[in-house]
Design an enzyme around this catalytic site. Structure first.
Site, PDB file in Angstrom:
ATOM      1  N   ASP A 140      -4.166   3.813   2.496  1.00 42.00           N
ATOM      2  CA  ASP A 140      -5.588   3.619   2.785  1.00 42.00           C
ATOM      3  C   ASP A 140      -5.818   2.183   3.304  1.00 42.00           C
ATOM      4  OD1 ASP A 140      -5.110   2.179   0.500  1.00 42.00           O
ATOM      5  OD2 ASP A 140      -6.776   2.997  -0.668  1.00 42.00           O
ATOM      6  N   ASP A 148      -5.674 -11.401 -14.940  1.00 40.96           N
ATOM      7  CA  ASP A 148      -6.787 -12.297 -14.692  1.00 40.96           C
ATOM      8  C   ASP A 148      -7.942 -11.895 -15.605  1.00 40.96           C
ATOM      9  OD1 ASP A 148      -8.205 -14.254 -13.018  1.00 40.96           O
ATOM     10  OD2 ASP A 148      -6.763 -13.641 -11.485  1.00 40.96           O
ATOM     11  N   ASP A 168      -1.858  -1.354  -3.752  1.00 43.50           N
ATOM     12  CA  ASP A 168      -2.178  -0.630  -4.985  1.00 43.50           C
ATOM     13  C   ASP A 168      -1.117  -0.859  -6.053  1.00 43.50           C
ATOM     14  OD1 ASP A 168      -0.099   1.220  -4.076  1.00 43.50           O
ATOM     15  OD2 ASP A 168      -1.633   2.005  -2.714  1.00 43.50           O
ATOM     16  N   HIS A 218      -4.269 -17.635  -4.116  1.00 41.83           N
ATOM     17  CA  HIS A 218      -5.069 -16.791  -3.240  1.00 41.83           C
ATOM     18  C   HIS A 218      -6.339 -17.491  -2.742  1.00 41.83           C
ATOM     19  CE1 HIS A 218      -6.799 -16.700  -7.165  1.00 41.83           C
ATOM     20  NE2 HIS A 218      -7.889 -16.114  -6.681  1.00 41.83           N
ATOM     21  N   ASP A 219      -6.606 -18.717  -3.198  1.00 39.00           N
ATOM     22  CA  ASP A 219      -7.832 -19.432  -2.803  1.00 39.00           C
ATOM     23  C   ASP A 219      -7.580 -20.543  -1.796  1.00 39.00           C
ATOM     24  OD1 ASP A 219      -9.464 -17.959  -4.504  1.00 39.00           O
ATOM     25  OD2 ASP A 219      -9.279 -19.380  -6.153  1.00 39.00           O
ATOM     26  N   ASP A 271       0.855  -1.194   0.000  1.00 39.93           N
ATOM     27  CA  ASP A 271       0.000   0.000   0.000  1.00 39.93           C
ATOM     28  C   ASP A 271       0.888   1.240   0.000  1.00 39.93           C
ATOM     29  OD1 ASP A 271      -1.945   1.904   0.454  1.00 39.93           O
ATOM     30  OD2 ASP A 271      -2.139   1.448   2.596  1.00 39.93           O
ATOM     31  N   GLU A 295      -8.031 -21.506 -15.464  1.00 43.35           N
ATOM     32  CA  GLU A 295      -8.335 -22.164 -14.193  1.00 43.35           C
ATOM     33  C   GLU A 295      -9.350 -23.258 -14.482  1.00 43.35           C
ATOM     34  OE1 GLU A 295      -9.668 -21.091  -9.641  1.00 43.35           O
ATOM     35  OE2 GLU A 295     -10.807 -20.372 -11.351  1.00 43.35           O
ATOM     36  N   ASP A 331     -10.113 -17.114 -15.320  1.00 39.17           N
ATOM     37  CA  ASP A 331     -10.874 -17.581 -14.165  1.00 39.17           C
ATOM     38  C   ASP A 331     -11.936 -18.605 -14.589  1.00 39.17           C
ATOM     39  OD1 ASP A 331     -11.285 -16.922 -11.267  1.00 39.17           O
ATOM     40  OD2 ASP A 331     -13.315 -16.504 -11.964  1.00 39.17           O
TER      41      ASP A 331
HETATM   42  O1  ISL Z   1     -11.515 -25.495  -5.402  1.00 36.86           O
HETATM   43  C1  ISL Z   1     -12.180 -24.865  -6.128  1.00 36.86           C
HETATM   44  C2  ISL Z   1     -13.027 -25.495  -7.120  1.00 36.86           C
HETATM   45  O2  ISL Z   1     -12.937 -26.838  -7.107  1.00 36.86           O
HETATM   46  C3  ISL Z   1     -12.158 -23.466  -6.007  1.00 36.86           C
HETATM   47  O3  ISL Z   1     -11.055 -22.954  -5.341  1.00 36.86           O
HETATM   48  C4  ISL Z   1     -12.315 -22.801  -7.323  1.00 36.86           C
HETATM   49  O4  ISL Z   1     -11.158 -22.949  -8.064  1.00 36.86           O
HETATM   50  C5  ISL Z   1     -12.649 -21.413  -7.127  1.00 36.86           C
HETATM   51  O5  ISL Z   1     -13.726 -21.233  -6.334  1.00 36.86           O
HETATM   52  C6  ISL Z   1     -12.755 -20.651  -8.405  1.00 36.86           C
HETATM   53  O6  ISL Z   1     -11.908 -19.627  -8.145  1.00 36.86           O
HETATM   54  C7  ISL Z   1     -11.855 -18.482  -8.920  1.00 36.86           C
HETATM   55  O7  ISL Z   1     -13.132 -17.934  -9.181  1.00 36.86           O
HETATM   56  C8  ISL Z   1     -13.844 -17.429  -8.069  1.00 36.86           C
HETATM   57  C9  ISL Z   1     -13.004 -16.548  -7.152  1.00 36.86           C
HETATM   58  O8  ISL Z   1     -13.670 -16.360  -5.945  1.00 36.86           O
HETATM   59  C10 ISL Z   1     -11.625 -17.136  -6.894  1.00 36.86           C
HETATM   60  O9  ISL Z   1     -10.854 -16.248  -6.126  1.00 36.86           O
HETATM   61  C11 ISL Z   1     -11.018 -17.442  -8.215  1.00 36.86           C
HETATM   62  O10 ISL Z   1      -9.698 -17.900  -8.131  1.00 36.86           O
HETATM   63  C12 ISL Z   1     -14.996 -16.654  -8.630  1.00 36.86           C
HETATM   64  O11 ISL Z   1     -14.528 -15.718  -9.549  1.00 36.86           O
END
Ligand code: ISL
Length: 558
Positions: free
Chosen positions: A25, A98, A29, A327-328, A21, A254, A199
């Protein structure tokens, strides 16, 4: 095998909200990323994957986009973006963005118009259907719990949202929608970006009869109902022919629901589709039928088998991606290593794994310093929509919520989203104000500055291991062979080409382990790299490996 830059690349994934950042804020960024470009270049990586930076009301932190050709206000401006791209390119760093086009935000003007009037041309940009006896059109569940349908405001019909109700799914059947997507892609490619991470690209085509599903297991619903829809390959090929084939770019889709059997339909060399996909075989280990917060035990044999199966599936025809977190998911050292006593050793061992497999490597921000999961004391401390909706569902189901909070500590997406830990000053040097998501309190001793000052740090090990990969092209293109697949603690494999054979030995356990290698013919092993400072102790063909010890050997056939 054809050699191309995107196969050799090492990609560094940035979650901009949590990176740096600069305007204080509390939110990362674009100028923060610009400030840290030298740091990224010095890691030795080639490409940055930027998680979404487009305009968004942030119901799902940027994965709900309200304007695809502008930058989120908190992150900066298009001018900042242009400067980032220029500065990155001047350091030989590429940028991929993305592309989130399975759905938009409900605040996107297309959806606003779509909701306003059934006669609007935008109505058909989304999937609107009549309900059934005052209920949703079918029984599909959303990724974020509850029904995947929401009734429009003052509307008799429902719209589909596989994710949150603020993320309505686009109707790819409508060619106008597809043209909009192509236009958006060209907008960014013409600025000079180097590709896209797409995505949930496996979900864009739906069975528009919208039949009920009989599957109870959520992963089955993904695999058999949501993913690999009837027109998905046609839509991807069209994207390739209309847009992608005109640029020299990297594409990674993805791919929830894509299996080793179906992967080459997405990435096969002759398919005119994508370069690679992200599969979730290893990341879904230990997750039961209700998804990642439904936890069951798993072991290393399954983990090894995932790598083996996927390598085999993609070896000839396609190309693999290698990643251990994003990040997931939880932090990789917490998920696959030991984030307490052996944090340093296991983080380095995972670096060896990540950077010695066949495929394009993706490294997530903070993993290069061994950042760990966080255990916030209350659900109020969490921000992630998936975490919160899973918590609320568990509450409704009458679960023991103290126990459930422990699962969240283990699995929440916020584990990977706490601010980047730059130094030991307030808020880890991420921001001078309270950040949007609390820092992991361990920033006082786990941070970039501390790593920089220690030649033996995880960060310096990553730099070494990245250089090592760059100097050994067989790690990118060479063959892969899994050895000792039934061993519950050791992950052992060969990488080879016609000139060289390399043996990777990783002890995935807190125990010392003996390893005896078959002595077919006369072979000598020379240790090229280790995560321990002194070489492994060896007697004849027997090695004694310390906890989480990882070594790379050159094999000499005498
Ligand atoms: O494990 C999963 C599915 O089997 C999930 O992690 C899946 O990959 C995910 O939910 C999909 O992720 C992507 O799209 C989402 C977003 O919330 C995630 O951050 C992104 O990586 C919706 O856009």
């Amino acid at each position: 095998m054809k050699k191309v830059w995107w196969k050799e690349s090492i990609v560094y994934q940035i979650y901009p909200r949590s990176f740096k950042d600069t305007d204080n804020d509390g939110i990362g960024d674009i100028r923060g990323i610009i400030q840290k470009l030298d740091y990224i270049r010095d890691l030795g990586v080639d490409v940055i994957w930027l998680c979404p930076v487009y305009r968004s009301p942030n119901d799902d932190n940027g994965y709900d986009i309200s304007d695809y050709t502008d930058i989120m206000e908190e992150f900066g401006t298009l001018d900042d973006f242009d400067e980032l791209l220029k500065e990155a390119h001047s350091r030989d760093l590429k940028i991929i963005m993305d592309l989130v086009v399975n759905h938009t935000s409900d605040e996107h003007p297309w959806f606003v118009a779509s909701q306003k009037s059934k006669n609007s041309p935008y109505r058909n940009y989304y999937h609107w259907r009549k309900g059934r006896a005052g209920k949703a059109p079918n029984n599909w569940p959303s990724f974020f719990k509850g029904s995947a349908w929401e009734r429009g405001k003052n509307d008799s019909e429902y719209y589909l949202h596989l994710f949150s109700k603020k993320q309505p799914d686009l109707n790819w059947e409508n060619s106008a929608v597809r043209k909009e997507v192509h236009r958006i892609m060209k907008f960014w490619l013409d600025k000079g970006i180097d590709g896209f991470r797409m995505d949930v690209i496996s979900l864009i085509s739906k069975d528009i009869g919208f039949p009920d599903t009989d599957y109870e297991d959520f992963y089955d619903v993904i695999d058999h109902v949501y993913a690999n829809g009837p027109r998905v390959h046609e839509f991807i090929r069209e994207m390739y022919e209309e847009v992608l084939c005109h640029y020299d770019v990297m594409t990674v889709g993805e791919g929830p629901g894509i299996t080793p059997d179906t992967a080459n339909l997405y990435v096969g060399h002759s398919r005119k589709a994508l370069n690679m996909i992200f599969h979730f075989g290893h990341l879904h280990l230990g997750s039961n039928k209700n998804g990642k917060y439904d936890v069951v035990p798993w072991d290393l044999r399954e983990f090894k088998s995932v790598f083996n199966i996927w390598d085999e599936a993609l070896a000839g025809e396609g190309w693999n991606s290698i990643f251990l977190g994003n990040h997931d998911f939880a932090r990789m050292v917490s998920r696959f290593g030991n984030d307490a006593r052996y944090r340093k050793e296991s983080a380095k061992l995972l670096a060896i794994l990540l950077l010695s497999m066949r495929g394009t490597v993706f490294l997530y921000q903070g993993d290069e310093i061994g950042m760990t999961n966080v255990a916030f004391p209350s659900i109020e401390d969490y921000n992630d929509i998936e975490t919160i909706s899973s918590y609320r569902e568990a509450e409704r189901a009458g679960r023991d919520m103290d126990e459930f909070l422990k699962i969240i500590h283990d699995r929440s997406r916020d584990n990977a989203r706490t601010p980047m830990q730059w130094n030991h000053s307030e808020n880890g040097g991420f921001s001078k104000t309270t950040p949007w998501l609390k820092c992991n309190p361990n920033y006082r001793h786990i941070n970039v500055a501390e790593n920089e000052g220690d030649p033996d740090s995880i960060l310096n090990f990553y730099r070494r291991m990245i250089r090592f990969r760059k100097n050994h092209s067989l790690l990118v293109y060479g063959g892969f062979q899994l050895l000792m697949e039934d061993d519950p603690d050791l992950f052992v494999y060969k990488r080879f080409d016609k000139n060289l054979e390399i043996l990777v030995v990783l002890n995935f356990s807190n125990k010392k382990r003996e390893l005896t290698l078959d002595a077919h013919g006369s072979r000598e092993l020379i240790c090229l790299l280790s995560n321990y400072d002194k070489p492994v102790s060896q007697q004849g063909n027997t090695f004694l490996l310390r906890p989480w010890e990882g070594n790379i050997y050159k094999v000499l056939n005498l």
